[in-house]
Write a protein that holds these residues in place. Structure first.
Motif, PDB file in Angstrom:
ATOM      1  N   LYS A 229       0.556  -0.820  -0.175  1.00 37.29           N
ATOM      2  CA  LYS A 229      -0.145   0.156   0.357  1.00 37.29           C
ATOM      3  C   LYS A 229       0.419   1.065   0.471  1.00 37.29           C
ATOM      4  O   LYS A 229      -0.414   2.816  -0.042  1.00 37.29           O
ATOM      5  CB  LYS A 229      -0.923   0.200   0.977  1.00 37.29           C
ATOM      6  CG  LYS A 229      -1.980  -1.476   0.701  1.00 37.29           C
ATOM      7  CD  LYS A 229      -3.273  -0.741   1.991  1.00 37.29           C
ATOM      8  CE  LYS A 229      -4.303  -2.294   1.935  1.00 37.29           C
ATOM      9  NZ  LYS A 229      -5.638  -1.921   2.692  1.00 37.29           N
ATOM     10  N   SER A 230       2.226   1.227   0.348  1.00 33.53           N
ATOM     11  CA  SER A 230       3.483   2.280   0.202  1.00 33.53           C
ATOM     12  C   SER A 230       3.730   2.774  -0.963  1.00 33.53           C
ATOM     13  O   SER A 230       3.933   4.282  -1.239  1.00 33.53           O
ATOM     14  CB  SER A 230       4.190   2.081   0.880  1.00 33.53           C
ATOM     15  OG  SER A 230       3.375   1.448   2.480  1.00 33.53           O
ATOM     16  N   VAL A 231       3.577   2.537  -2.586  1.00 33.17           N
ATOM     17  CA  VAL A 231       4.274   3.030  -3.134  1.00 33.17           C
ATOM     18  C   VAL A 231       3.373   2.822  -4.614  1.00 33.17           C
ATOM     19  O   VAL A 231       2.819   2.290  -4.751  1.00 33.17           O
ATOM     20  CB  VAL A 231       5.372   2.546  -3.525  1.00 33.17           C
ATOM     21  CG1 VAL A 231       6.485   2.778  -2.466  1.00 33.17           C
ATOM     22  CG2 VAL A 231       5.559   1.130  -3.496  1.00 33.17           C
ATOM     23  N   TYR A 232       3.761   4.228  -5.075  1.00 36.02           N
ATOM     24  CA  TYR A 232       3.483   4.151  -6.950  1.00 36.02           C
ATOM     25  C   TYR A 232       3.916   3.352  -8.069  1.00 36.02           C
ATOM     26  O   TYR A 232       5.392   4.159  -7.519  1.00 36.02           O
ATOM     27  CB  TYR A 232       2.720   5.547  -7.102  1.00 36.02           C
ATOM     28  CG  TYR A 232       1.283   5.394  -5.930  1.00 36.02           C
ATOM     29  CD1 TYR A 232      -0.019   4.709  -5.683  1.00 36.02           C
ATOM     30  CD2 TYR A 232       2.015   5.957  -4.265  1.00 36.02           C
ATOM     31  CE1 TYR A 232      -0.844   5.557  -5.276  1.00 36.02           C
ATOM     32  CE2 TYR A 232       0.827   6.170  -3.015  1.00 36.02           C
ATOM     33  CZ  TYR A 232      -0.163   6.078  -3.604  1.00 36.02           C
ATOM     34  OH  TYR A 232      -1.490   6.260  -2.901  1.00 36.02           O
ATOM     35  N   SER A 233       3.457   3.356  -8.877  1.00 39.31           N
ATOM     36  CA  SER A 233       4.616   3.130 -10.651  1.00 39.31           C
ATOM     37  C   SER A 233       3.906   3.847 -10.334  1.00 39.31           C
ATOM     38  O   SER A 233       4.329   4.295 -12.042  1.00 39.31           O
ATOM     39  CB  SER A 233       3.865   2.368 -10.857  1.00 39.31           C
ATOM     40  OG  SER A 233       2.237   2.182 -11.263  1.00 39.31           O
ATOM     41  N   THR A 234       3.135   5.496 -10.658  1.00 38.53           N
ATOM     42  CA  THR A 234       3.173   6.292 -11.505  1.00 38.53           C
ATOM     43  C   THR A 234       3.812   7.371 -10.663  1.00 38.53           C
ATOM     44  O   THR A 234       4.644   7.748  -9.719  1.00 38.53           O
ATOM     45  CB  THR A 234       1.946   7.477 -10.794  1.00 38.53           C
ATOM     46  OG1 THR A 234       1.159   6.867 -10.024  1.00 38.53           O
ATOM     47  CG2 THR A 234       1.386   6.225 -12.265  1.00 38.53           C
ATOM     48  N   ALA A 235       4.780   8.325 -11.337  1.00 44.63           N
ATOM     49  CA  ALA A 235       5.324   9.729 -10.935  1.00 44.63           C
ATOM     50  C   ALA A 235       4.448  10.876  -9.678  1.00 44.63           C
ATOM     51  O   ALA A 235       3.278  10.321 -10.245  1.00 44.63           O
ATOM     52  CB  ALA A 235       6.475  10.142 -11.951  1.00 44.63           C
ATOM     53  N   GLU A 236       5.269  11.165  -8.857  1.00 46.72           N
ATOM     54  CA  GLU A 236       4.991  12.241  -8.240  1.00 46.72           C
ATOM     55  C   GLU A 236       3.434  13.472  -8.910  1.00 46.72           C
ATOM     56  O   GLU A 236       4.317  14.606 -10.071  1.00 46.72           O
ATOM     57  CB  GLU A 236       5.730  13.196  -7.315  1.00 46.72           C
ATOM     58  CG  GLU A 236       5.099  14.113  -6.394  1.00 46.72           C
ATOM     59  CD  GLU A 236       6.072  14.514  -5.699  1.00 46.72           C
ATOM     60  OE1 GLU A 236       7.588  14.526  -5.491  1.00 46.72           O
ATOM     61  OE2 GLU A 236       5.538  14.968  -4.460  1.00 46.72           O
ATOM     62  N   GLY A 237       2.555  13.840  -9.261  1.00 44.71           N
ATOM     63  CA  GLY A 237       1.976  14.940  -9.266  1.00 44.71           C
ATOM     64  C   GLY A 237       1.210  13.983 -10.404  1.00 44.71           C
ATOM     65  O   GLY A 237       0.308  15.079 -11.214  1.00 44.71           O
ATOM     66  N   GLU A 238       1.489  12.877 -11.451  1.00 39.97           N
ATOM     67  CA  GLU A 238      -0.012  12.627 -12.138  1.00 39.97           C
ATOM     68  C   GLU A 238      -1.055  12.031 -12.026  1.00 39.97           C
ATOM     69  O   GLU A 238      -1.295  12.224 -11.172  1.00 39.97           O
ATOM     70  CB  GLU A 238       0.931  11.535 -12.040  1.00 39.97           C
ATOM     71  CG  GLU A 238       2.017  11.620 -13.783  1.00 39.97           C
ATOM     72  CD  GLU A 238       2.147   9.740 -14.267  1.00 39.97           C
ATOM     73  OE1 GLU A 238       1.776   9.269 -14.543  1.00 39.97           O
ATOM     74  OE2 GLU A 238       3.879   9.977 -14.370  1.00 39.97           O
ATOM     75  N   ALA A 239      -1.874  13.072 -12.282  1.00 32.22           N
ATOM     76  CA  ALA A 239      -3.261  12.939 -12.694  1.00 32.22           C
ATOM     77  C   ALA A 239      -4.027  11.652 -12.615  1.00 32.22           C
ATOM     78  O   ALA A 239      -5.095  11.396 -11.595  1.00 32.22           O
ATOM     79  CB  ALA A 239      -3.812  13.476 -13.755  1.00 32.22           C
ATOM     80  N   HIS A 240      -3.334  10.447 -12.942  1.00 25.78           N
ATOM     81  CA  HIS A 240      -3.955   9.314 -11.863  1.00 25.78           C
ATOM     82  C   HIS A 240      -3.158   8.468 -11.488  1.00 25.78           C
ATOM     83  O   HIS A 240      -2.734   7.409 -11.542  1.00 25.78           O
ATOM     84  CB  HIS A 240      -5.269   8.846 -13.201  1.00 25.78           C
ATOM     85  CG  HIS A 240      -6.056   9.004 -13.817  1.00 25.78           C
ATOM     86  ND1 HIS A 240      -7.023   9.588 -13.180  1.00 25.78           N
ATOM     87  CD2 HIS A 240      -5.700  10.637 -14.763  1.00 25.78           C
ATOM     88  CE1 HIS A 240      -7.698  10.291 -14.397  1.00 25.78           C
ATOM     89  NE2 HIS A 240      -7.040  11.068 -15.216  1.00 25.78           N
ATOM     90  N   PRO A 241      -2.479   8.729 -10.231  1.00 23.94           N
ATOM     91  CA  PRO A 241      -1.687   7.607  -9.208  1.00 23.94           C
ATOM     92  C   PRO A 241      -2.468   6.487  -9.462  1.00 23.94           C
ATOM     93  O   PRO A 241      -3.292   5.791  -8.905  1.00 23.94           O
ATOM     94  CB  PRO A 241      -1.737   8.498  -8.062  1.00 23.94           C
ATOM     95  CG  PRO A 241      -2.577   9.435  -8.197  1.00 23.94           C
ATOM     96  CD  PRO A 241      -3.704   9.629  -9.036  1.00 23.94           C
ATOM     97  N   GLU A 242      -0.562   5.307  -9.777  1.00 27.49           N
ATOM     98  CA  GLU A 242      -1.659   4.105  -9.552  1.00 27.49           C
ATOM     99  C   GLU A 242      -0.657   3.432  -8.671  1.00 27.49           C
ATOM    100  O   GLU A 242       0.299   3.333  -8.640  1.00 27.49           O
ATOM    101  CB  GLU A 242      -1.481   3.032 -10.845  1.00 27.49           C
ATOM    102  CG  GLU A 242      -2.606   3.505 -12.265  1.00 27.49           C
ATOM    103  CD  GLU A 242      -2.791   2.601 -13.146  1.00 27.49           C
ATOM    104  OE1 GLU A 242      -2.282   2.230 -12.985  1.00 27.49           O
ATOM    105  OE2 GLU A 242      -2.039   3.610 -14.377  1.00 27.49           O
ATOM    106  N   LEU A 244       1.612   0.790  -7.413  1.00 30.32           N
ATOM    107  CA  LEU A 244       2.526  -0.319  -7.366  1.00 30.32           C
ATOM    108  C   LEU A 244       2.575  -2.009  -6.950  1.00 30.32           C
ATOM    109  O   LEU A 244       2.879  -1.933  -5.527  1.00 30.32           O
ATOM    110  CB  LEU A 244       4.270   0.091  -6.935  1.00 30.32           C
ATOM    111  CG  LEU A 244       5.202  -0.828  -7.166  1.00 30.32           C
ATOM    112  CD1 LEU A 244       5.195  -1.416  -9.296  1.00 30.32           C
ATOM    113  CD2 LEU A 244       6.630  -0.203  -7.869  1.00 30.32           C
ATOM    114  N   VAL A 245       1.567  -2.455  -7.631  1.00 31.61           N
ATOM    115  CA  VAL A 245       1.562  -4.108  -7.351  1.00 31.61           C
ATOM    116  C   VAL A 245       1.050  -5.125  -7.702  1.00 31.61           C
ATOM    117  O   VAL A 245       1.334  -4.904  -9.359  1.00 31.61           O
ATOM    118  CB  VAL A 245      -0.273  -3.644  -6.349  1.00 31.61           C
ATOM    119  CG1 VAL A 245      -0.731  -2.906  -5.222  1.00 31.61           C
ATOM    120  CG2 VAL A 245      -1.131  -3.226  -7.692  1.00 31.61           C
ATOM    121  N   ASP A 246       1.296  -5.825  -8.041  1.00 34.38           N
ATOM    122  CA  ASP A 246       1.262  -6.816  -8.446  1.00 34.38           C
ATOM    123  C   ASP A 246       2.030  -7.330  -9.771  1.00 34.38           C
ATOM    124  O   ASP A 246       2.321  -6.768 -10.853  1.00 34.38           O
ATOM    125  CB  ASP A 246      -0.203  -6.923  -9.404  1.00 34.38           C
ATOM    126  CG  ASP A 246      -1.689  -7.792  -8.585  1.00 34.38           C
ATOM    127  OD1 ASP A 246      -1.255  -8.583  -7.583  1.00 34.38           O
ATOM    128  OD2 ASP A 246      -2.767  -7.541  -9.162  1.00 34.38           O
TER     129      ASP A 246
END
Ligand code: SG7
Ligand code: ZN
Length: 264
Positions: A229-242, A244-246
């Motif tokens: 639940k802690s990290v995103y595959s998307t860069a900071e400020g992107e409109a649709h944060p995703e 980072l899972v699976d």
């Protein structure tokens, strides 16, 4: 070129071979390890680590590269008991989205684990760096460790998990004070599966001698949840944060490869 690959969707794993032809070759990783079909090899030397317990005084770098969280390792960390000496480069993780089910890359008798640690090394007797080594069939050795849910918190993993909030977004980095990396591995290194395979991500080069330990390492359910639940595959400020899972690849066909086991 280009690193625009994902695990699902229009650039997902079934499309990797279009851009990265090796991903469609016949000795790919990960695999489902069928314990009834492995071959016990009593002559396999035990895997031994050196320099893992006291990896120097330089900080490690922990990065969210959008595909995984990866920690740099110093060249004083080495692997022995393989055909050549291998030098550590980095470690990283693969995990699922929820609970204690799928997330690992390797499976055992069809059973996934909730996460898997990979410690990447290169053949430093033959090659001068990992980028060169990964193009050669004897170039890399990766240790695979299954992670499962247990009752207790695993404090070794907190060295990494506690820092995930600092690298929430892709391309973010932080530093990690050196710690005993041996504690991330199972107590028993003597029981493992061994086979020849590939990088599990593009470019999928078939350059990896895999050692997958039989004994899983336990993390608490809360620690697994932190990873999920802690990290995103998307860069900071992107409109649709995703989230980072699976970030695991489906098992690949053995195509006649034999998996060795160090234990009966
Ligand atoms: C992760 O898995 C990264 C990659 C790694 C790849 O996506 O850790 O490393 C870098 C430097 O981006 O690729 C060459 C390499 O280590 C595949 O590694 S794996 O087969 O152990 N999963
Ligand atoms: Zn990996």
């Amino acid at each position: 070129g280009g690193s625009h690959w994902t695990y699902e969707g229009s650039h997902g794993q079934e499309h990797w071979p279009d851009t990265y032809p090796d991903c469609g070759w016949k000795a790919q990783s990960p695999i489902d390890i069928e314990t009834g079909a492995v071959q016990y090899d009593p002559s396999l030397p035990p895997v031994e680590t050196s320099g893992y317990r006291n990896p120097g005084s330089d900080d490690f770098t922990l990065i969210n590269n959008g595909h995984t969280v990866q920690m740099s390792l110093p060249p004083s960390m080495r692997l022995h008991g393989l055909p050549k000496m291998f030098t550590a480069v980095q470690l990283h993780l693969h995990w699922g989205r929820k609970g204690n089910h799928e997330g690992s890359e390797h499976k055992v008798d069809g059973r996934p684990f909730p996460a898997e640690l990979h410690v990447v090394h290169y053949n430093s007797e033959k090659y001068s760096n990992v980028s060169l080594a990964m193009h050669h069939p004897d170039g890399l050795a990766v240790l695979g460790v299954f992670l499962e849910a247990g009752d207790a918190e695993n404090s070794a993993y907190d060295h990494i998990l506690d820092l995930l909030d600092k690298i929430q977004y892709a391309e973010q980095k932080t530093t990690v004070a050196p710690f005993n990396v041996r504690d991330l591995l199972p107590v028993h290194l003597g029981h493992f599966f061994r086979y020849n395979g590939s990088l599990t991500t593009p470019p999928c080069f078939q350059s990896v001698l895999w050692t997958v330990f039989h004994q899983p390492v336990q993390l608490s359910a809360a620690q697994l949840e932190k990873l999920q639940k802690s990290v995103y595959s998307t860069a900071e400020g992107e409109a649709h944060p995703e989230l980072l899972v699976d970030n695991f690849r489906a098992p690949q066909s053995l195509n006649g490869r034999v998996v060795l086991a160090s234990f009966p």
